[in-house]
Write a protein that holds these residues in place. Structure first.
Motif, PDB file in Angstrom:
ATOM      1  N   ALA A   1      -0.948  -0.797 -10.036  1.00 58.45           N
ATOM      2  CA  ALA A   1      -1.800  -1.433  -9.155  1.00 58.45           C
ATOM      3  C   ALA A   1      -1.811  -3.015  -8.914  1.00 58.45           C
ATOM      4  O   ALA A   1      -1.983  -3.396  -8.623  1.00 58.45           O
ATOM      5  N   ASN A   2      -1.556  -3.177 -10.227  1.00 62.92           N
ATOM      6  CA  ASN A   2      -1.897  -4.800 -10.464  1.00 62.92           C
ATOM      7  C   ASN A   2      -0.950  -5.649 -10.991  1.00 62.92           C
ATOM      8  O   ASN A   2      -0.389  -6.254  -9.951  1.00 62.92           O
ATOM      9  N   LEU A   3       0.362  -4.914 -11.115  1.00 59.07           N
ATOM     10  CA  LEU A   3       1.523  -4.916 -10.492  1.00 59.07           C
ATOM     11  C   LEU A   3       2.580  -5.721  -8.792  1.00 59.07           C
ATOM     12  O   LEU A   3       2.426  -6.509  -8.841  1.00 59.07           O
ATOM     13  N   ILE A   4       1.853  -4.149  -8.504  1.00 55.01           N
ATOM     14  CA  ILE A   4       2.014  -4.479  -7.035  1.00 55.01           C
ATOM     15  C   ILE A   4       1.359  -5.396  -5.930  1.00 55.01           C
ATOM     16  O   ILE A   4       1.819  -6.071  -5.445  1.00 55.01           O
ATOM     17  N   PHE A   5      -0.126  -4.957  -6.267  1.00 54.69           N
ATOM     18  CA  PHE A   5      -0.924  -5.967  -6.007  1.00 54.69           C
ATOM     19  C   PHE A   5      -1.270  -7.443  -6.619  1.00 54.69           C
ATOM     20  O   PHE A   5      -1.146  -8.223  -5.532  1.00 54.69           O
ATOM     21  N   VAL A   6      -0.862  -7.848  -7.908  1.00 52.94           N
ATOM     22  CA  VAL A   6      -0.748  -9.658  -7.998  1.00 52.94           C
ATOM     23  C   VAL A   6       0.087  -9.454  -8.253  1.00 52.94           C
ATOM     24  O   VAL A   6       0.317 -10.736  -7.939  1.00 52.94           O
ATOM     25  N   LEU A   7       1.611  -9.268  -8.549  1.00 57.15           N
ATOM     26  CA  LEU A   7       2.840 -10.199  -8.753  1.00 57.15           C
ATOM     27  C   LEU A   7       3.383  -9.428  -7.284  1.00 57.15           C
ATOM     28  O   LEU A   7       3.939 -10.648  -6.638  1.00 57.15           O
ATOM     29  N   ILE A  57       4.310   5.448  -5.898  1.00 56.01           N
ATOM     30  CA  ILE A  57       3.380   5.999  -6.935  1.00 56.01           C
ATOM     31  C   ILE A  57       2.592   6.651  -7.686  1.00 56.01           C
ATOM     32  O   ILE A  57       3.009   7.160  -9.091  1.00 56.01           O
ATOM     33  N   ALA A  58       1.371   5.913  -6.828  1.00 52.26           N
ATOM     34  CA  ALA A  58       0.626   7.165  -8.015  1.00 52.26           C
ATOM     35  C   ALA A  58       0.404   8.324  -7.354  1.00 52.26           C
ATOM     36  O   ALA A  58       0.398   9.151  -8.255  1.00 52.26           O
ATOM     37  N   ILE A  59       1.189   9.026  -6.146  1.00 50.67           N
ATOM     38  CA  ILE A  59       1.612  10.573  -6.064  1.00 50.67           C
ATOM     39  C   ILE A  59       2.646  10.766  -7.234  1.00 50.67           C
ATOM     40  O   ILE A  59       2.368  11.650  -7.912  1.00 50.67           O
ATOM     41  N   ILE A  60       3.713  10.263  -7.312  1.00 47.67           N
ATOM     42  CA  ILE A  60       4.535  10.376  -8.714  1.00 47.67           C
ATOM     43  C   ILE A  60       3.749  10.871 -10.284  1.00 47.67           C
ATOM     44  O   ILE A  60       3.731  11.782 -10.675  1.00 47.67           O
ATOM     45  N   LEU A  61       2.903   9.362  -9.979  1.00 48.68           N
ATOM     46  CA  LEU A  61       2.143   9.816 -11.275  1.00 48.68           C
ATOM     47  C   LEU A  61       1.354  11.049 -11.326  1.00 48.68           C
ATOM     48  O   LEU A  61       1.339  11.347 -12.112  1.00 48.68           O
ATOM     49  N   VAL A  62       0.375  11.422 -10.120  1.00 48.38           N
ATOM     50  CA  VAL A  62      -0.384  12.402  -9.914  1.00 48.38           C
ATOM     51  C   VAL A  62       0.546  13.738 -10.988  1.00 48.38           C
ATOM     52  O   VAL A  62       0.283  14.963 -11.213  1.00 48.38           O
ATOM     53  N   ALA A  63       1.611  13.953  -9.942  1.00 48.15           N
ATOM     54  CA  ALA A  63       2.634  14.688  -9.701  1.00 48.15           C
ATOM     55  C   ALA A  63       2.867  15.145 -11.731  1.00 48.15           C
ATOM     56  O   ALA A  63       3.110  15.888 -12.870  1.00 48.15           O
ATOM     57  N   TYR A  64       3.115  13.886 -12.449  1.00 50.45           N
ATOM     58  CA  TYR A  64       4.115  14.097 -13.729  1.00 50.45           C
ATOM     59  C   TYR A  64       3.138  14.462 -14.192  1.00 50.45           C
ATOM     60  O   TYR A  64       3.408  15.065 -15.833  1.00 50.45           O
ATOM     61  N   ASN A  65       1.550  13.483 -14.459  1.00 52.50           N
ATOM     62  CA  ASN A  65       0.201  14.395 -15.086  1.00 52.50           C
ATOM     63  C   ASN A  65      -0.318  15.710 -15.271  1.00 52.50           C
ATOM     64  O   ASN A  65      -0.300  16.207 -16.371  1.00 52.50           O
ATOM     65  N   GLU A  66       0.493  16.061 -13.476  1.00 51.40           N
ATOM     66  CA  GLU A  66      -0.199  17.409 -13.692  1.00 51.40           C
ATOM     67  C   GLU A  66       0.796  18.818 -14.042  1.00 51.40           C
ATOM     68  O   GLU A  66       0.552  20.010 -14.703  1.00 51.40           O
ATOM     69  N   LEU A  67       2.059  18.409 -14.020  1.00 47.33           N
ATOM     70  CA  LEU A  67       3.432  19.156 -14.195  1.00 47.33           C
ATOM     71  C   LEU A  67       3.685  19.238 -15.429  1.00 47.33           C
ATOM     72  O   LEU A  67       4.236  20.002 -16.084  1.00 47.33           O
ATOM     73  N   GLY A  77       1.171  -1.144   0.126  1.00 48.87           N
ATOM     74  CA  GLY A  77      -0.252  -0.287  -0.119  1.00 48.87           C
ATOM     75  C   GLY A  77       0.750   1.185  -0.195  1.00 48.87           C
ATOM     76  O   GLY A  77       0.856   2.738  -0.797  1.00 48.87           O
ATOM     77  N   ILE A  78       1.788   1.197   0.861  1.00 52.03           N
ATOM     78  CA  ILE A  78       2.758   2.066   0.872  1.00 52.03           C
ATOM     79  C   ILE A  78       3.433   2.436  -0.320  1.00 52.03           C
ATOM     80  O   ILE A  78       3.563   3.191  -0.866  1.00 52.03           O
ATOM     81  N   ILE A  79       4.244   1.396  -1.252  1.00 48.24           N
ATOM     82  CA  ILE A  79       4.673   1.866  -2.197  1.00 48.24           C
ATOM     83  C   ILE A  79       3.704   2.275  -3.830  1.00 48.24           C
ATOM     84  O   ILE A  79       3.903   3.091  -4.436  1.00 48.24           O
ATOM     85  N   TYR A  80       2.615   2.073  -3.636  1.00 42.18           N
ATOM     86  CA  TYR A  80       1.648   2.495  -4.714  1.00 42.18           C
ATOM     87  C   TYR A  80       0.944   3.889  -4.388  1.00 42.18           C
ATOM     88  O   TYR A  80       0.986   4.435  -5.380  1.00 42.18           O
ATOM     89  N   GLY A  81       1.158   3.738  -3.191  1.00 42.82           N
ATOM     90  CA  GLY A  81       0.053   5.641  -3.135  1.00 42.82           C
ATOM     91  C   GLY A  81       1.701   6.340  -3.247  1.00 42.82           C
ATOM     92  O   GLY A  81       1.671   7.528  -3.824  1.00 42.82           O
TER      93      GLY A  81
END
Length: 581
Positions: free
Chosen positions: A179-185, A156-166, A150-154
């Motif tokens: 989420a698929n790579l982190i929680f399934v694999l 990476i999600a923040i990084i993706l949001v920043a990259y998407n916005e900036l 959960g920490i790793i996904y959170g």
């Protein structure tokens, strides 16, 4: 610092876990690929995903079984081959089905549940390590892997949001792919890296892995046990207060008691090797308290079968109740080291519930069909292998017939009943088939009704001179309101609404204000008012109302209708087709 150290150990052990569970890794990777394909194509095909997850569990159990009982490489290959064959066999069964039914989904979930318990129990069969330690290790490993994933996904999600916005816009699928790579694999592999090889690990290593942290020990001993004690007292008082009546008919209490039994059993296993006044008291008293509470509930559930028959949910409630009673007896007399017998019982009971002919679905299907047939025969509604409608069915029996038909339809069993109409649809054909409207529970009587006409339904507009789309709001101001006017053969005609309180009349008038035809829209509300609240779609035939005289014809087709029973506010969107004669 201990958590950080544990995380580093887990990362270091990822490579070892891949080498130790190669087939499991393959299935997890395949599951991640299948899920990624579904995300990219937006096709929700769960058959492959569930197959690969089942394969991962089977191969994990095969590996721990190999570690416990075998040493040769050929034995390992045989166990891996068996896991592959079973996984392939499952896929060959579900592949022809267009969609996974509720029955198939429950069967696979129960099978996975049994495999999980086998994964915990098999490595410690007849070994120096107790089942309680294996359970604690698995419990801790699950939450540790979930926490860090959960920490790793959170992050990476923040990084993706920043990259998407900036910097650059990225597709919305980036988040589910992550989420698929982190929680399934990653998460399952990280979990496996925390599970020791019990046949090779030293005792002190296993003891350290099974050690209950201070936080968890306090949570279990001084918070959860007192809370369960208070809840138990409330349950006992409720049963004593209602033992003569309400308890035996209160089916809503079933999920609460099942949850209570699960909590007591899991808590007992978790505190089996903790020594303090609270845990000692819990182990001595609560198994004995569990037995009569669950026994009463099982008795109540069995009594209800006489009226409503067996459903798969009630089957599982009773089966779990029997298991909980047996667990309470075993906990009361066996030492805590023998708790592994619980895993054996769970695996056996799970297998019973999904393997014909005594499985939950075969029994529930036969029971519901027999219950429905008995009710129809009671009113002479079965004749020449066909149903004869009957309006004189009592309210109690209407409820039984409605519930059984809805259950059989929901589970896809109606096609197997020869005396039901071909292509029977419970929402469209119920009243015509049985002679009465579907029964609604007292709690559903005041539920609002929201209906929409099925899309792409053909509507016959032949001969119509005008088509008007409009909305009906009975709470509008009183008086007359012009909706639309049109000409035919040099004459002008006007459609108006005449509102008086909650009533709205559609009136078609001519040039001299002479009324040609009138339609009371309350007919729409009256028709749909008692429809089952769970129904959402109506056919064009159901949605059509016709009013005709020698001067004109009005055809009203309901596009959607909202009936707010408690607020007494209703509205509808309608099509109006006008024909001048």
């Amino acid at each position: 610092m201990k958590w950080l150290k544990k995380f580093k150990e887990g990362l270091t052990g990822l490579t070892d876990a891949i080498g130790r569970f190669p087939l499991t890794t393959f299935f997890l990777f395949a599951a991640a690929v299948a899920n990624a394909y579904s995300i990219s194509t937006e096709r929700n095909d769960t058959k492959l995903l569930l197959t690969f997850i089942l394969g991962a569990l089977l191969s994990a159990v095969a590996q721990v079984g190999y570690e416990r009982f075998y040493t040769t490489f050929s034995s390992r290959l045989m166990l891996m081959g068996a896991a592959i064959i079973l996984t392939g066999g499952y896929y060959s069964i579900v592949r022809p089905a267009p969609n996974l039914s509720t029955e198939i989904e429950i069967r696979i979930v129960v099978a996975m549940f049994a495999l999980l318990w086998a994964f915990i129990w098999v490595p410690v069969i007849k070994s120096n390590t107790s089942f309680n330690k294996s359970f604690m290790i698995t419990f801790k490993s699950f939450f540790i892997s979930l926490f860090f994933s959960g920490i790793i996904y959170g992050g990476i999600a923040i990084i993706l949001v920043a990259y998407n916005e900036l910097i650059f816009k990225i597709g919305y699928t980036a988040y589910p792919h992550t989420a698929n790579l982190i929680f399934v694999l990653f998460a399952p592999l990280y979990f496996l890296s925390l599970i020791p090889d019990y046949s090779r690990a030293k005792d002190d290593t296993i003891d350290q892995a099974a050690h209950c942290p201070t936080f968890l020990r306090i949570l279990l001993s001084y918070i959860l046990i007192p809370l369960v004690a208070v809840f138990t007292l409330i349950l006992v008082l409720y049963i004593l207060k209602n033992i003569s009546g309400a308890f035996w008919a209160d089916n809503l209490l079933e999920p609460m008691l099942v949850s209570y039994a699960i909590t007591v059993i899991l808590l007992y296993i978790l505190v089996s090797e903790l020594e303090n006044k609270f845990t000692v008291f819990f182990r001595k008293v609560f198994p004995k308290v569990l037995i009569p509470i669950v026994l009463f509930q099982v008795s109540s559930s069995v009594i209800s079968l006489n009226e409503m028959g067996v459903t798969h949910t009630r089957y599982y409630v009773i089966l779990f109740g029997v298991f909980a009673i047996m667990a309470g007896v075993l906990f009361s007399f066996l030492p805590v080291r023998k708790n592994g017998i619980i895993a054996v019982l769970l695996i056996i009971f799970s297998a019973i519930s999904i393997v014909p002919p005594v499985d939950a679905f075969t029994i529930s299907r036969n029971s519901q069909i027999a219950t429905l047939e008995d009710e129809l025969l009671k009113y002479d509604m079965l004749e020449n292998n066909k149903i004869k409608p009957n309006e004189s069915v009592s309210e109690k029996d209407r409820r039984i017939i409605t519930n059984t038909v809805q259950y059989l339809d929901r589970m896809g069993y109606t096609k197997e009943i020869a005396w039901l109409p071909r292509n029977f649809d419970v929402y469209k054909d119920f009243k015509d088939t049985f002679g009465f409207q579907e029964y609604q529970e007292s709690g559903d009587v005041n539920q609002s009704v929201y209906l929409t006409m099925e899309p792409s339904m053909p509507i016959n507009i032949e001969g119509s001179d005008r088509f008007i789309q409009m909305d009906l709001y009975p709470f509008d101001n009183n008086g007359e309101q012009k909706i639309n006017d049109f000409k035919k053969a040099g004459k002008t005609y006007t459609l108006v609404t005449d509102t008086k309180g909650k009533r709205i009349d559609l009136r078609l008038v001519g040039e001299d204000r002479q009324e040609l035809i009138r339609f009371n829209t309350q007919e729409i509300i009256d028709k749909f008012y008692h429809y089952n609240a769970t129904k959402s779609m109506i056919t064009a035939e159901e949605a059509t109302f016709t009013k005709e005289n020698r001067r004109a014809k009005l055809t009203i087709v309901v596009q959607n209708v909202s009936i707010e029973k408690q607020a007494n506010q209703n509205n509808a969107g309608i099509f109006v087709f006008i024909q001048i004669k």
